[in-house]
Design a protein around this motif. Structure first.
Motif, short mmCIF file in Angstrom:
data_model
loop_
_atom_site.label_atom_id
_atom_site.label_comp_id
_atom_site.label_asym_id
_atom_site.label_seq_id
_atom_site.Cartn_x
_atom_site.Cartn_y
_atom_site.Cartn_z
N GLN A 280 0.70 10.51 -3.10
CA GLN A 280 0.41 11.38 -1.95
C GLN A 280 1.42 10.91 -0.95
O GLN A 280 1.39 9.90 -0.43
CB GLN A 280 -0.97 11.11 -1.74
CG GLN A 280 -1.41 12.27 -0.67
CD GLN A 280 -2.74 12.11 -0.09
OE1 GLN A 280 -3.58 11.25 -0.76
NE2 GLN A 280 -3.16 12.75 1.07
N GLU A 281 2.11 12.11 -0.28
CA GLU A 281 2.98 11.61 0.92
C GLU A 281 2.01 11.51 2.07
O GLU A 281 1.06 12.13 2.29
CB GLU A 281 3.78 13.13 1.30
CG GLU A 281 4.84 12.65 2.24
CD GLU A 281 5.86 13.51 2.36
OE1 GLU A 281 6.74 13.35 3.06
OE2 GLU A 281 6.03 14.42 1.74
N ASP A 282 2.35 10.56 2.77
CA ASP A 282 1.22 9.95 3.81
C ASP A 282 2.07 9.87 5.18
O ASP A 282 1.46 9.19 6.19
CB ASP A 282 0.81 8.50 3.46
CG ASP A 282 -0.38 8.15 4.47
OD1 ASP A 282 -1.27 8.93 4.73
OD2 ASP A 282 -0.52 6.99 4.96
N ASP B 239 0.71 -1.39 -0.14
CA ASP B 239 0.02 -0.05 -0.03
C ASP B 239 0.90 1.32 -0.09
O ASP B 239 0.11 2.33 -0.08
CB ASP B 239 -0.95 -0.12 1.27
CG ASP B 239 -0.26 0.02 2.57
OD1 ASP B 239 1.00 -0.30 2.65
OD2 ASP B 239 -0.88 0.11 3.66
N ALA B 240 2.11 1.17 0.18
CA ALA B 240 2.94 2.26 0.28
C ALA B 240 4.36 2.17 -0.27
O ALA B 240 4.77 0.89 -0.55
CB ALA B 240 2.94 2.94 1.45
N LYS C 12 2.00 7.02 -0.60
CA LYS C 12 1.05 6.38 -1.19
C LYS C 12 1.12 6.06 -2.60
O LYS C 12 1.96 6.78 -3.24
CB LYS C 12 -0.51 6.73 -1.06
CG LYS C 12 -1.05 6.93 0.43
CD LYS C 12 -2.60 7.33 0.51
CE LYS C 12 -2.98 7.65 1.93
NZ LYS C 12 -4.32 8.06 2.02
N LYS C 13 0.33 4.94 -3.20
CA LYS C 13 0.71 4.31 -4.52
C LYS C 13 0.14 5.62 -5.49
O LYS C 13 0.81 5.54 -6.48
CB LYS C 13 0.00 3.29 -4.73
CG LYS C 13 0.52 2.11 -4.23
CD LYS C 13 -0.01 0.66 -4.58
CE LYS C 13 -1.57 0.66 -4.17
NZ LYS C 13 -1.98 -0.76 -4.60
N ASN C 14 -0.69 6.46 -5.28
CA ASN C 14 -0.81 7.74 -5.92
C ASN C 14 -0.08 8.89 -5.78
O ASN C 14 -0.21 9.82 -6.57
CB ASN C 14 -2.45 7.98 -5.60
CG ASN C 14 -2.59 8.62 -4.37
OD1 ASN C 14 -1.70 8.73 -3.68
ND2 ASN C 14 -3.82 9.11 -3.97
#
Length: 324
Positions: free
Chosen positions: A136-138, A116-117, A132-134
């Motif tokens: 986006q920093e998480d 997932d990351a 994240k895979k899109n």
């Protein structure tokens, strides 16, 4: 008016092609694809891992330093500490899938086992950044001075971060985004092997100043307590473990070492010229020979070099895509 129109047309073509994303040769599907990141010539070479057939080469023409293969086994992430973003490509189409704006300083990437990351080690922010895979920093976890080596447990809940400069290693609880334990390691420690069932963490290194590292340091994977050293001269910088044994690659002596499951030394062999990376599969060990621009293929049981494949200049990292 005709000249103005022609100028606008040419300008439009320059803008269109200048903004077009790079596309590389598609990599044919194979059960196992071995990838070599060649940093001298800024390329990635692809091979059929069983036959050695050269499948494709990507001339990236960017200062890449490494790559990570995502959980889908087809998305390749490329990074470099002087690049202000990371690039993601589909290896089976050669097309760019995404660009993540990260800023400069990314020195390592690792896809999370949960799928997932992606963990990115940032030497400028002195942190592990989670994306994240899109794209986006998480999350971000502060660690050390130059976090360079990343390892994770099978469940993907724990991340082990080994700092190259500060003589520290960190155990990170991924879900909680926090460091739960810190312990001391030798200066300029690099690479490691997490033996989860045995509760051991093997750590290699370059050494400091005129004193080169000749040992592997073994620690408790749960507490970070020092257990013992194992000799592996000179400069043990990569590891692999298979059903045949435990392997370490020493690039200062171009030596591959083998131990049995109990840690007893079995044998060694000269492999490569200034080798930097190793990966095990198919009863073989694949070794990136930096100075000779090759992959050395070693029979892991016999500890004998059985083949050599030309890669491109400066093979520095190896990855394996499976299930294609």
């Amino acid at each position: 008016m005709r000249r103005i129109c022609l100028f606008l047309l040419i300008s439009g073509l320059f803008l269109m092609y200048g903004c077009e994303k790079a596309t590389f040769p598609a990599v044919p599907k194979r059960p196992q694809i071995l990838m070599s990141v060649n940093i001298k010539e800024e390329s990635v070479a692809f091979f059929d891992a069983k036959t050695g057939e050269a499948l494709a080469k990507w001339k990236v023409k960017k200062p890449i330093q490494g790559a990570a293969l995502l959980h889908d086994q087809r998305t390749l992430l490329l990074y470099g500490n002087e690049l202000d973003r990371v690039y993601l490509y589909d290896i089976h189409t050669g097309k760019e899938a995404q660009e993540w704006q990260t800023g400069k300083g990314i020195v390592r990437a690792l896809a999370a086992n949960k799928g997932d990351a992606v963990f990115l080690a940032d030497e400028r922010q002195n942190a592990i950044r989670i994306f994240k895979k899109n794209g986006q920093e998480d999350g971000k976890i502060a660690v050390g001075d130059k976090p360079l080596t990343l390892l994770q447990n099978d469940a993907g809940t724990l991340l082990y971060v080994i700092d190259f400069r500060s003589t520290k290693a960190y155990i990170v609880q991924v879900d909680e985004r926090r460091v739960i334990r810190t312990f001391s390691v030798p200066e300029f420690a690099v690479s490691g092997l997490l033996r989860e069932k045995e509760g051991e963490l093997w750590i290699g290194g370059h050494g400091s100043g005129s004193t080169v590292e000749t040992n592997i340091h073994i620690y408790s994977a749960s507490t970070g307590a020092f257990i013992k050293t194992v000799a592996a001269p000179v400069m043990p910088i990569d590891f692999a473990e298979t059903n045949e044994g435990i392997y370490a690659l020493s690039h200062g002596s171009s030596t591959l070492w083998k131990w049995d499951d109990s840690g007893k030394l079995q044998s060694s062999v000269t492999a490569g010229a200034n080798p930097f990376a190793m990966i095990g599969a198919n009863g073989r060990l694949y070794i990136a020979s930096y100075d000779s621009d090759e992959i050395y293929v070693v029979d892991e049981r016999a500890m004998k070099v059985i083949d050599r494949w030309k890669t491109g200049k400066g093979p520095f990292q190896l990855l394996m895509a499976k299930g294609g």
